[in-house]
Design a protein around this motif. Structure first.
Motif, PDB file in Angstrom:
ATOM      1  N   THR A  57      42.744  43.167  46.483  1.00 46.67           N
ATOM      2  CA  THR A  57      44.162  42.794  46.317  1.00 46.67           C
ATOM      3  C   THR A  57      45.016  43.685  47.225  1.00 46.67           C
ATOM      4  O   THR A  57      44.864  44.904  47.210  1.00 46.67           O
ATOM      5  N   ASP A  69      40.416  49.344  40.489  1.00 48.34           N
ATOM      6  CA  ASP A  69      39.595  48.182  40.816  1.00 48.34           C
ATOM      7  C   ASP A  69      38.591  47.944  39.697  1.00 48.34           C
ATOM      8  O   ASP A  69      38.654  48.603  38.649  1.00 48.34           O
ATOM      9  N   VAL A  98      50.993  43.192  47.299  1.00 42.83           N
ATOM     10  CA  VAL A  98      50.939  42.457  46.017  1.00 42.83           C
ATOM     11  C   VAL A  98      51.012  43.457  44.864  1.00 42.83           C
ATOM     12  O   VAL A  98      51.733  43.247  43.871  1.00 42.83           O
ATOM     13  N   LEU A  99      50.296  44.586  44.992  1.00 41.38           N
ATOM     14  CA  LEU A  99      50.318  45.599  43.925  1.00 41.38           C
ATOM     15  C   LEU A  99      51.739  46.129  43.735  1.00 41.38           C
ATOM     16  O   LEU A  99      52.229  46.261  42.614  1.00 41.38           O
ATOM     17  N   VAL A 105      47.486  37.200  40.854  1.00 41.70           N
ATOM     18  CA  VAL A 105      46.152  36.883  41.364  1.00 41.70           C
ATOM     19  C   VAL A 105      45.421  35.942  40.418  1.00 41.70           C
ATOM     20  O   VAL A 105      44.833  34.940  40.830  1.00 41.70           O
ATOM     21  N   ARG A 106      45.505  36.216  39.116  1.00 41.55           N
ATOM     22  CA  ARG A 106      44.718  35.425  38.162  1.00 41.55           C
ATOM     23  C   ARG A 106      45.523  34.264  37.558  1.00 41.55           C
ATOM     24  O   ARG A 106      44.980  33.450  36.813  1.00 41.55           O
ATOM     25  N   ASP A 137      50.610  37.659  36.361  1.00 47.29           N
ATOM     26  CA  ASP A 137      49.545  38.258  37.178  1.00 47.29           C
ATOM     27  C   ASP A 137      49.388  37.328  38.379  1.00 47.29           C
ATOM     28  O   ASP A 137      48.880  36.208  38.246  1.00 47.29           O
ATOM     29  N   MET A 172      42.969  45.308  38.977  1.00 48.06           N
ATOM     30  CA  MET A 172      43.179  44.182  39.881  1.00 48.06           C
ATOM     31  C   MET A 172      41.885  43.879  40.621  1.00 48.06           C
ATOM     32  O   MET A 172      41.102  44.796  40.891  1.00 48.06           O
ATOM     33  N   PRO A 173      41.664  42.605  40.958  1.00 46.83           N
ATOM     34  CA  PRO A 173      40.428  42.269  41.674  1.00 46.83           C
ATOM     35  C   PRO A 173      40.331  43.037  42.994  1.00 46.83           C
ATOM     36  O   PRO A 173      41.365  43.291  43.627  1.00 46.83           O
ATOM     37  N   ASP A 174      39.088  43.378  43.367  1.00 45.46           N
ATOM     38  CA  ASP A 174      38.880  44.093  44.635  1.00 45.46           C
ATOM     39  C   ASP A 174      39.542  43.313  45.770  1.00 45.46           C
ATOM     40  O   ASP A 174      39.500  42.090  45.779  1.00 45.46           O
TER      41      ASP A 174
END
Ligand code: ADP
Length: 431
Positions: A50, A86, A54-55, A19-20, A17, A46-48
């Motif tokens: 993003t 989201d 990236v997706l 982002v995290r 992941d 996914m966090p708002d």
């Protein structure tokens, strides 16, 4: 080997992941997995904020990993859908790989393609389409029905089964608006949640509701090698006439046209191996419903009604129609049998229990009742049938229990039917 939820989830533990900073499973991104045959779809939260790139990158990595591990295990991934939501659950983006990709643009290949409005068109000039009348209704062709352009002609005798499909179950009703489509859809999703491979065919030509109820609006109908590719969504494979006709043009169907379109939908869809194909028939007992019910070798039929006297009279006519066609009535479902408020309090708005009495009178099984709940209506409008099986408030819990009981009772009736017809032998276990 076919893909399973556990297999897909375990593959995703090997995808980071970005982002995290953990893998997609332990980061909590993976919210939902559905898999059957060589099809899989997942929902990732996914966090708002993003970014789209990236997706796309996450989807590519997930697809690559799944395909790689699947190949090592002797299977393949024909279709993989990644839906990104989201934190509020709103769909941000969707990435599709394989057979469910939007068809190539015109001129890129000889493959028929789906237009932006969802209707299937062939690469040839549209002038070879049946003539459209002033209402948008296509005039019958020389064969007496409207072909869906781009599909291979089918030469299957009426009343035959479909290769690879074990049970075909029609869902009918004496009249519209009683929740026939809702019950057909929830039976399909409920059976799939029990691990069966399930297809759903929306044959309700008067008002196909599956595009809305399944949330198909952003998806395009794909045709590959002259075969319609079903949408793989909510754990089922679905096809609907609603994605093949222009939604904003009313269609006036004549019997042979409707029958021809239905035949093409059933026979020219790449269903693959299915345990169950659920067919949402048009309402009523008119020519069109009757012909459709006759055109396939049905395992049986389910009749949906509401508890009011007038609705029951119509349902009796629907049950008799199936009986006259020698189609086994697997059971009657009483929909909207009471209203359950969010607090769980029950109000018998339309009455209750009438369908059970009617079933007894007709000598057919009663499969159960489904309450009116705000969530079922909202989930239908929102294209989220899975939500009917996951509610945690008192009304949601009741709805889930009633739907699961329906599915269980339908399976029992199918098992009994198989024993009666001699297709299966009873097994005596002595312990
Ligand atoms: P039909 O196929 O018989 O015409 P639908 O399944 O399309 O009926 O249902 C008609 C409307 O009623 C839809 O908006 C649907 O969401 C709603 N509906 C059906 N059954 C229920 C229920 N048990 N609780 C709440 N709304 C329902």
């Amino acid at each position: 080997m076919s893909l399973s939820k556990d297999f897909v989830s375990s593959c995703l533990t090997g995808v980071a992941d970005p982002v995290r900073g953990k893998d997609l499973v332990s980061s909590g991104a993976l919210q939902w997995v559905s898999a059957c045959d060589t099809y899989a779809s997942i929902r990732l939260q996914m966090p708002d904020g993003t970014g789209r790139s990236v997706l796309d990158q996450v989807a590519q990595l997930a697809h690559a990993k799944l395909s790689q591990v699947a190949q090592r295990n002797g299977t393949r991934v024909d279709s993989f859908i990644v839906e990104f939501v989201d934190e509020a659950g709103t769909v941000l983006h969707e990435k599709r790989f394989g057979g469910m990709m939007p068809a190539p643009s015109a001129g890129a290949s000889n493959e028929p393609r789906a237009s932006a409005s969802g209707s299937v068109s062939s690469p040839e000039s549209r002038s070879d389409r049946p003539e459209a009348g002033p209402t948008g209704a296509a005039a019958p062709g020389s064969a007496g029905h409207t072909p869906i352009p781009g599909l291979q002609p089918a030469n299957r005798p009426a009343g035959a089964g479909l290769p690879g499909v074990k049970h075909i179950i029609a869902v009918g009703a004496g009249k519209g608006g009683v929740g026939k489509s809702s019950i057909a859809l929830n039976l399909a999703v409920g059976l799939a949640r029990k691990g069966h491979a399930v297809g759903l065919l929306d044959g309700d030509i008067y008002g196909p509701s599956m595009p809305t109820m399944l949330g198909l609006a952003p998806l395009e109908q794909a045709v590959l090698n002259g075969k319609l590719q079903p949408f793989y969504i909510h754990g089922i494979k679905a096809i609907t006439i609603g994605k093949l006709v222009d939604a904003d043009r009313p269609l006036i169907w004549r019997g042979p046209m409707a029958h021809g379109a239905f035949k093409q939908l059933t026979e020219q869809t790449q269903w693959g191996e299915l345990d169950y194909l659920i067919i949402d028939l048009p309402p009523g007992t008119g020519d069109i419903a009757l012909t459709m019910a006759q055109s396939l070798a049905l395992t049986g039929a389910v009749v949906v009604c509401t508890p009011q006297k007038v609705a029951l009279d119509d349902a009796i006519r629907a049950a008799r129609m199936f009986q006259q066609l020698n189609i086994e009535v697997l059971g009657v479902v009483e929909n909207m049998s009471s209203f359950v408020g969010d607090d769980g309090k029950v109000y018998d708005i339309f009455g209750k229990g009438g369908a059970e009495v009617m079933a007894q009178r007709l000598g057919v099984p009663f499969l159960g009742s489904v309450p009116i709940t705000m969530s079922l209506r909202a989930n239908s409008d929102g294209g989220d049938p899975t939500g009917n099986f996951t509610g945690s408030d008192p009304a949601g819990v009741r709805l889930k229990a009633s739907l699961e009981a329906l599915v269980q009772n339908l399976e029992s009736q199918l098992a009994l039917g198989a024993l009666r017809s001699g297709r299966e032998k009873p097994v005596l276990t002595i312990s």
